[in-house]
Design a protein around this motif. Structure first.
Motif, PDB file in Angstrom:
ATOM      1  N   SER A   1       7.631  -1.268   2.208  1.00  0.00           N
ATOM      2  CA  SER A   1       6.753  -0.948   2.226  1.00  0.00           C
ATOM      3  C   SER A   1       5.954  -1.898   3.615  1.00  0.00           C
ATOM      4  CB  SER A   1       6.531  -1.790   0.989  1.00  0.00           C
ATOM      5  OG  SER A   1       6.764  -2.983   0.828  1.00  0.00           O
TER       6      SER A   1
ATOM      7  N   TRP B   1       0.558  -1.583   0.322  1.00  0.00           N
ATOM      8  CA  TRP B   1      -0.262   0.359  -0.332  1.00  0.00           C
ATOM      9  C   TRP B   1       1.142   0.991   0.007  1.00  0.00           C
ATOM     10  CZ3 TRP B   1      -5.022   0.117   2.556  1.00  0.00           C
ATOM     11  CH2 TRP B   1      -6.145  -1.185   2.605  1.00  0.00           C
TER      12      TRP B   1
ATOM     13  N   TRP C   1      -5.030   2.781  11.822  1.00  0.00           N
ATOM     14  CA  TRP C   1      -4.578   1.458  10.775  1.00  0.00           C
ATOM     15  C   TRP C   1      -5.059   0.083  11.285  1.00  0.00           C
ATOM     16  CZ3 TRP C   1      -2.596   1.329   5.872  1.00  0.00           C
ATOM     17  CH2 TRP C   1      -2.014   2.478   5.818  1.00  0.00           C
TER      18      TRP C   1
ATOM     19  N   GLY D   1       1.447  -2.127   4.456  1.00  0.00           N
ATOM     20  CA  GLY D   1      -0.521  -2.260   4.221  1.00  0.00           C
ATOM     21  C   GLY D   1      -0.934  -2.293   5.443  1.00  0.00           C
ATOM     22  N   THR D   2      -2.174  -2.083   5.893  1.00  0.00           N
ATOM     23  CA  THR D   2      -2.817  -2.826   7.118  1.00  0.00           C
ATOM     24  C   THR D   2      -2.711  -4.094   7.423  1.00  0.00           C
ATOM     25  OG1 THR D   2      -4.852  -2.833   6.055  1.00  0.00           O
ATOM     26  CG2 THR D   2      -4.819  -1.331   6.056  1.00  0.00           C
TER      27      THR D   2
END
Length: 139
Positions: free
Chosen positions: A43, A32, A82, A45-46
């Motif tokens: 990197s 994300w 998040w 994401g949630t």
């Protein structure tokens, strides 16, 4: 096997499945946000992260773990926002999968999906899409 769907319903079922699968893959992939830290590509994401810093107590320094993995616990997700986004997006993906799999079963089982069930499924799919993509849900 007879189908309870029209041609438009069959197209809807297969497109629903493809979109649900894409949403779930996007949810589980850690790409994300991309960037760099300590001269390494990172990197996250949630739900997952790749190349993250960890404090090495034996050497008294921060080192980069160059692997991908999910957070150790729900509380390890960086912020409350998040965490909320993880729950809402996961719920949205679950709803999208539920509707898509029901629609695919409707392609094979006669009289499974009536006009009313189709409308309710469309509403659930709309809600799942809103949750999955964060439109107006705080993500």
């Amino acid at each position: 096997m007879a189908s309870s769907l029209t041609c438009a319903g069959i197209v809807w079922a297969f497109l629903s499945f493809l979109c649900a699968a894409a949403s779930c893959v996007g949810f589980f992939m850690p790409y994300w946000l991309l960037g760099s830290q300590l001269e390494k590509s990172v990197s996250f994401g949630t739900f997952r992260r790749c190349s993250y810093p960890v404090r090495d107590e034996s050497r008294q320094m921060t080192v980069m773990v160059e692997q991908c993995g999910r957070y150790a616990s729900f509380q390890a997700i960086p912020s409350a926002e998040w965490r909320i986004c993880t729950v809402v997006t996961g719920l949205g993906c679950g709803l999208l999968l539920l509707v898509a799999l029901t629609a695919l079963m409707g392609c094979c089982v006669s009289e499974l999906i009536s006009r009313t069930v189709g409308r309710v499924a469309g509403g659930i799919q709309f809600l799942g899409g809103k949750c999955s993509y964060g439109e107006g849900m705080g993500c």
